[in-house]
Design a protein around this motif. Structure first.
Motif, short mmCIF file in Angstrom:
data_model
loop_
_atom_site.label_atom_id
_atom_site.label_comp_id
_atom_site.label_asym_id
_atom_site.label_seq_id
_atom_site.Cartn_x
_atom_site.Cartn_y
_atom_site.Cartn_z
N GLU A 186 195.94 1.53 107.24
CA GLU A 186 195.68 2.84 107.85
C GLU A 186 196.31 3.98 107.06
O GLU A 186 196.10 5.15 107.38
CB GLU A 186 196.21 2.86 109.30
CG GLU A 186 197.72 2.99 109.47
CD GLU A 186 198.54 1.73 109.23
OE1 GLU A 186 198.10 0.85 108.46
OE2 GLU A 186 199.65 1.64 109.78
N ILE A 187 197.10 3.67 106.03
CA ILE A 187 197.90 4.71 105.37
C ILE A 187 197.09 5.40 104.26
O ILE A 187 196.48 4.74 103.42
CB ILE A 187 199.19 4.10 104.76
CG1 ILE A 187 199.95 3.27 105.81
CG2 ILE A 187 200.08 5.18 104.18
CD1 ILE A 187 200.40 4.02 107.03
N ASN A 201 200.80 9.02 104.64
CA ASN A 201 201.99 8.33 104.12
C ASN A 201 203.17 9.30 104.10
O ASN A 201 203.25 10.17 103.24
CB ASN A 201 201.68 7.85 102.71
CG ASN A 201 202.86 7.15 102.06
OD1 ASN A 201 203.81 6.77 102.74
ND2 ASN A 201 202.79 6.99 100.76
N SER A 202 204.08 9.13 105.02
CA SER A 202 205.32 9.91 104.93
C SER A 202 206.43 9.06 104.33
O SER A 202 207.26 9.53 103.56
CB SER A 202 205.73 10.46 106.30
OG SER A 202 205.90 9.41 107.22
N ASN A 203 206.44 7.77 104.67
CA ASN A 203 207.56 6.91 104.25
C ASN A 203 207.72 6.83 102.73
O ASN A 203 208.84 6.81 102.23
CB ASN A 203 207.37 5.48 104.77
CG ASN A 203 207.44 5.41 106.28
OD1 ASN A 203 207.75 6.40 106.94
ND2 ASN A 203 207.15 4.25 106.82
N GLY A 249 206.67 -1.03 106.10
CA GLY A 249 205.60 -1.56 106.94
C GLY A 249 205.34 -3.03 106.68
O GLY A 249 205.83 -3.63 105.71
N GLY A 250 204.58 -3.61 107.60
CA GLY A 250 204.15 -4.99 107.41
C GLY A 250 205.23 -6.05 107.58
O GLY A 250 205.10 -7.16 107.07
N GLY A 298 207.86 0.02 109.32
CA GLY A 298 206.91 1.10 109.05
C GLY A 298 207.18 2.38 109.81
O GLY A 298 206.87 3.48 109.35
N ASN A 299 207.80 2.25 110.99
CA ASN A 299 208.08 3.47 111.75
C ASN A 299 208.97 4.39 110.93
O ASN A 299 210.02 3.97 110.44
CB ASN A 299 208.77 3.13 113.07
CG ASN A 299 207.76 2.70 114.11
OD1 ASN A 299 206.71 3.30 114.24
ND2 ASN A 299 208.10 1.65 114.84
P1 AMP Z 1 204.13 -1.52 110.68
O1 AMP Z 1 205.59 -1.78 110.50
O2 AMP Z 1 203.33 -1.76 109.44
O3 AMP Z 1 203.61 -2.24 111.86
O4 AMP Z 1 204.02 0.02 110.99
C1 AMP Z 1 204.61 0.55 112.14
C2 AMP Z 1 204.13 1.96 112.39
O5 AMP Z 1 204.55 2.80 111.32
C3 AMP Z 1 202.63 2.10 112.45
O6 AMP Z 1 202.32 3.03 113.47
C4 AMP Z 1 202.26 2.65 111.11
O7 AMP Z 1 201.08 3.39 111.14
C5 AMP Z 1 203.46 3.49 110.75
N1 AMP Z 1 203.61 3.54 109.32
C6 AMP Z 1 203.61 2.47 108.50
N2 AMP Z 1 203.75 2.86 107.21
C7 AMP Z 1 203.83 4.21 107.23
C8 AMP Z 1 203.97 5.20 106.20
N3 AMP Z 1 204.05 4.86 104.91
N4 AMP Z 1 204.04 6.50 106.57
C9 AMP Z 1 203.94 6.83 107.87
N5 AMP Z 1 203.81 5.95 108.89
C10 AMP Z 1 203.74 4.64 108.58
#
Ligand code: AMP
Ligand code: MG
Length: 404
Positions: A186-187, A201-203, A249-250, A298-299
Motif C-alpha cells: 500500500e506504500i 511513505n513517511s517511515n 513494516g511487515g 510499520g506504524n
Molecule cells: P505493517 O507493520 O506492515 O503491518 O504496517 C502497519 C501500519 O503502518 C499499516 O497501517 C501501514 O500502512 C503503516 N505503514 C507501514 N509502512 C509505512 C510507511 N513506510 N510509511 C507510513 N506508514 C506505513
C-alpha cells in the motif's frame, strides 16, 4: 517476548566498533576520534604577552607609582607574529602587543593603561609584580602530550584543538552505512497522490533522517512490496552493501508480514522478534556476520521510537562511542495518564525545564499510527508495564530527544 532492557542488551552484544578512516578537519565534526592525538608543539609555542603594554625587567618597576614614576627607554616595538631583536636590560622597555613573543631579558608586561609615553621614554605609573601579564612557553600543553583520547566525539572545541596541534586530516571511525527500506503493497512515495487504499511513505524518510542524527549515513533503497521475491532482492542488496539494514513494516503476524521469513532464508540469525513495550511490540532483530538487520514496525510512531531506543545506540557503538543512550531525567507529569497494563510504554511527550525541574505532558497521540502528534514531542516518558495510571504531579523517567 522480551523486556526492552534485554532487547537493548542483545542488540549491543551483537554490535562491534566499525573500521577507521581519515577525514579532513572541516568534515570531522560529529565523527569519533579513533586514535589518541598527541601535540607536536608546546602551547603557547613561545613565551608571550597577554596585554598591550611594555615588556620590562620586573625588578625595575616593582616600586613604581604615580608620585614616583619609573622612566624607561623604549628600544623596540613588537607586534604579534614578529620576533623581538633586542634584549631588554635594566632601564629599558620594549613596546609589545598582545600575543607577541616576549623579548629576551624582560619578564613582565606593564599594561599600556598604567604608562605615559613621551617620545622615546615611557613612564611606569603603577607598581607591577614581576612575572605579570605574560604566559610561559608550554603553559597549556607540552610537546608530546596526549590532548585528545581515542573515542572522543568531535565537537567544535575538539576540532579547534586538532587544528592547533597540526591535524588537517583526522583519524576517525567510519560512519556506518545504513540501508533503509519501506515495505508494504500500500506504500507510495511522497510525490504520488495516493489511490484508495494507499498510504504515503513517511517511515522511509523519518528513518533515514534519524540515521543522520545518529551520526551514520543512510542509503535509501526504496519501497519493497509484500512479496517474497521483491523482499529477497532488496534485502540481499541491503545486507551486502550496507553495515546495517533497516526495514519498516511487515513484521507483525499478518499473512503478508514476510520480513522475518526472508531474513531467515538469507542466513540472518534472528535474536528476538517481540518486545514487551509500547509502541511497537513486533520488532525483529537479527545478525549476519557483523551486519545488523532490524525489522521495525510499520506504524510511524512505533518505527520512530524503536529506532531511537534500539538502533541509535547500536549506531553509536559502531562509531566507537561509549555514551550510547539518550539522556534520562526524572520529570513531573502535568496531566494524569492511563494505560492498559502489560507492556512498558514510551509516551511521546512535550517537556520543558521549568523552575528547577522537568515537567512533561503527553502529546495526545491517537495511537501508534499518529505521526502528526509527534511534531510537538521532544521526549518520551516511561510508564512501567504494571501501572494502570500515573497521576498528575507524579514523577516518571523521561528520555530526552531535545536535539532532534
Ligand atoms: P505493517 O507493520 O506492515 O503491518 O504496517 C502497519 C501500519 O503502518 C499499516 O497501517 C501501514 O500502512 C503503516 N505503514 C507501514 N509502512 C509505512 C510507511 N513506510 N510509511 C507510513 N506508514 C506505513
Ligand atoms: Mg505492511
Amino acid at each position: 517476548m522480551i523486556e526492552m532492557r534485554e532487547a537493548i542488551d542483545r542488540v549491543l552484544a551483537s554490535t562491534k566498533p566499525i573500521d577507521c578512516t581519515q577525514v579532513s578537519l572541516m568534515d570531522a565534526l560529529g565523527h569519533t576520534l579513533s586514535e589518541d592525538v598527541v601535540s607536536d608543539i608546546n602551547m603557547p609555542p613561545f613565551e608571550k604577552a597577554t596585554m598591550d603594554g611594555y615588556a620590562v625587567v620586573g625588578a625595575d618597576v616593582s616600586g613604581a607609582s604615580a608620585e614616583n614614576p619609573v622612566a624607561l627607554n623604549v628600544i623596540e616595538e613588537v607586534q604579534a607574529g614578529v620576533v623581538p631583536q633586542k634584549t631588554v636590560v635594566s632601564g629599558q622597555a620594549t613596546q609589545i602587543m598582545t600575543g607577541a613573543p616576549m623579548p629576551d631579558g624582560a619578564d613582565t608586561v606593564v599594561m599600556v593603561e598604567e604608562t605615559e609615553r613621551v617620545d622615546g621614554v615611557v613612564s611606569i605609573l603603577d607598581s607591577v609584580s614581576p612575572g605579570t601579564n605574560r604566559v610561559p612557553l608550554g603553559e597549556d600543553v607540552r610537546k608530546g602530550q596526549v590532548v585528545l583520547k581515542a573515542r572522543t566525539a568531535l565537537r567544535p572545541p575538539e576540532i579547534g584543538i586538532l587544528g592547533a596541534v597540526g591535524f588537517d586530516t583526522v583519524p576517525v571511525y567510519r560512519r556506518p552505512v545504513v540501508g533503509v527500506v519501506a515495505t508494504g503493497d500500500e506504500i507510495v512515495e511522497p510525490h504520488v497522490r495516493p489511490e484508495p487504499g494507499q498510504i504515503r511513505n513517511s517511515n522511509g524518510y523519518s528513518m533515514a533522517t534519524q540515521v543522520v542524527r545518529a551520526g551514520a549515513t543512510p542509503r535509501y533503497l526504496g519501497i519493497a512490496t509484500d512479496d517474497v521475491e521483491d523482499l529477497r532482492r532488496v534485502m540481499t542488496e541491503g545486507i551486502e552493501e550496507c553495515d546495517v539494514l533497516l526495514l519498516s513494516g511487515g513484521v507483525s503476524a499478518g499473512v503478508y508480514d514476510l520480513v522475518q521469513g526472508v531474513m531467515t532464508e538469507l542466513g540472518v540469525e534472528v535474536r528476538f522478534d517481540r518486545i514487551r513495550m509500547k509502541p511497537g511490540k513486533p520488532l525483529t532483530f537479527g545478525v549476519r556476520g557483523q551486519k545488523l538487520i532490524f525489522g521495525l514496525p510499520g506504524n510511524p510512531v512505533s518505527s520512530v521510537v524503536g529506532l531511537e531506543l534500539l538502533v541509535r545506540p547500536a549506531l553509536k557503538k559502531m562509531q566507537g562511542l561509549d555514551d550510547l543512550h539518550r539522556p534520562r531525567v526524572r520529570a513531573t507529569l502535568d496531566e494524569p495518564f492511563r494505560q492498559a497494563p502489560g507492556r512498558e510504554q514510551y509516551v511521546p511527550a512535550a517537556s520543558r525545564f521549568e523552575k528547577g525541574q522537568w515537567r512533561t505532558c503527553w502529546v495526545g497521540h491517537h495511537g501508534s499510527a499518529d505521526l502528526f502528534s509527534m511534531w510537538e514531542a521532544n521526549s518520551l516518558f516511561v510508564v512501567d508495564a504494571e501501572a494502570t495510571s500515573v497521576d498528575a504531579g507524579e514523577e516518571v523517567d523521561l528520555v530526552l530527544l531535545t536535539d532532534w
